[in-house]
Design a protein around this motif. Structure first.
Motif, PDB file in Angstrom:
ATOM      1  N   LEU A  29      45.691  43.012  24.010  1.00 46.84           N
ATOM      2  CA  LEU A  29      44.462  42.679  24.727  1.00 46.84           C
ATOM      3  C   LEU A  29      44.104  41.212  24.524  1.00 46.84           C
ATOM      4  N   ASN A  32      46.946  36.825  27.362  1.00 53.79           N
ATOM      5  CA  ASN A  32      46.559  36.677  28.764  1.00 53.79           C
ATOM      6  C   ASN A  32      47.566  37.324  29.716  1.00 53.79           C
ATOM      7  N   THR A  52      48.940  40.965  33.652  1.00 52.21           N
ATOM      8  CA  THR A  52      47.843  40.278  32.979  1.00 52.21           C
ATOM      9  C   THR A  52      47.061  41.245  32.095  1.00 52.21           C
ATOM     10  N   SER A  53      46.182  40.686  31.295  1.00 52.96           N
ATOM     11  CA  SER A  53      45.341  41.525  30.445  1.00 52.96           C
ATOM     12  C   SER A  53      44.464  42.439  31.287  1.00 52.96           C
ATOM     13  N   GLY A  54      44.207  42.041  32.510  1.00 49.52           N
ATOM     14  CA  GLY A  54      43.413  42.866  33.413  1.00 49.52           C
ATOM     15  C   GLY A  54      44.215  43.895  34.182  1.00 49.52           C
ATOM     16  N   GLY A  55      45.529  43.848  34.002  1.00 51.04           N
ATOM     17  CA  GLY A  55      46.385  44.839  34.647  1.00 51.04           C
ATOM     18  C   GLY A  55      46.996  44.412  35.966  1.00 51.04           C
ATOM     19  N   ASN A  56      46.762  43.179  36.377  1.00 51.26           N
ATOM     20  CA  ASN A  56      47.388  42.694  37.604  1.00 51.26           C
ATOM     21  C   ASN A  56      48.867  42.436  37.353  1.00 51.26           C
ATOM     22  N   THR A  57      49.691  42.805  38.324  1.00 50.86           N
ATOM     23  CA  THR A  57      51.135  42.688  38.160  1.00 50.86           C
ATOM     24  C   THR A  57      51.747  41.796  39.230  1.00 50.86           C
ATOM     25  N   ASN A  73      48.026  49.590  25.785  1.00 49.11           N
ATOM     26  CA  ASN A  73      47.242  48.765  24.867  1.00 49.11           C
ATOM     27  C   ASN A  73      47.144  49.394  23.480  1.00 49.11           C
TER      28      ASN A  73
END
Length: 115
Positions: A29, A32, A52-57, A73
């Motif tokens: 987490l 980045n 990304t940490s936000g889950g974007n691939t 995570n």
């Protein structure tokens, strides 16, 4: 300092599947972007997939529709699921972690796809 340990590489026939794992020594987490790169003999290292940490691939065009990237995570682990493998996917696959201040690399795991 972030340590990354890859596993899951091996020899597979064309059309087969493998799942690579990348275990981080810190909570992911705090990272980045985590990604998978690969380097084939005589070629430059290239980005395969990132998350990304936000889950974007994101994915390289060459693997779109065949590879997926995910993260757990709780286990501080990122996975690369590789399906419909082709001989041109043969390479050493490296895990990469990028924070605001630095990036880190694992030692790599070899994937060999036979025709």
């Amino acid at each position: 300092q972030v340590q990354l340990v890859e596993s899951g590489g091996g020899l597979v026939q064309a059309g087969g599947s493998l799942r690579l794992s990348c275990a981080a020594s810190v909570t992911i987490l705090s990272i980045n972007v985590m990604g998978w790169y690969r380097q084939a003999p005589g070629k430059q290292r290239e980005l395969v997939a990132g998350i990304t940490s936000g889950g974007n691939t994101s994915f390289a065009d060459s693997v779109k529709g065949r590879f997926t990237i995910s993260r757990d995570n709780a286990k501080n682990t990122v996975y690369l699921q590789m399906n419909s493998l082709k001989p041109e996917d043969t390479a050493v696959y490296f895990c990469n972690a990028r924070t605001m201040f630095a990036q880190y690399w694992g030692k790599g795991t070899l994937v060999t796809v036979s025709s």
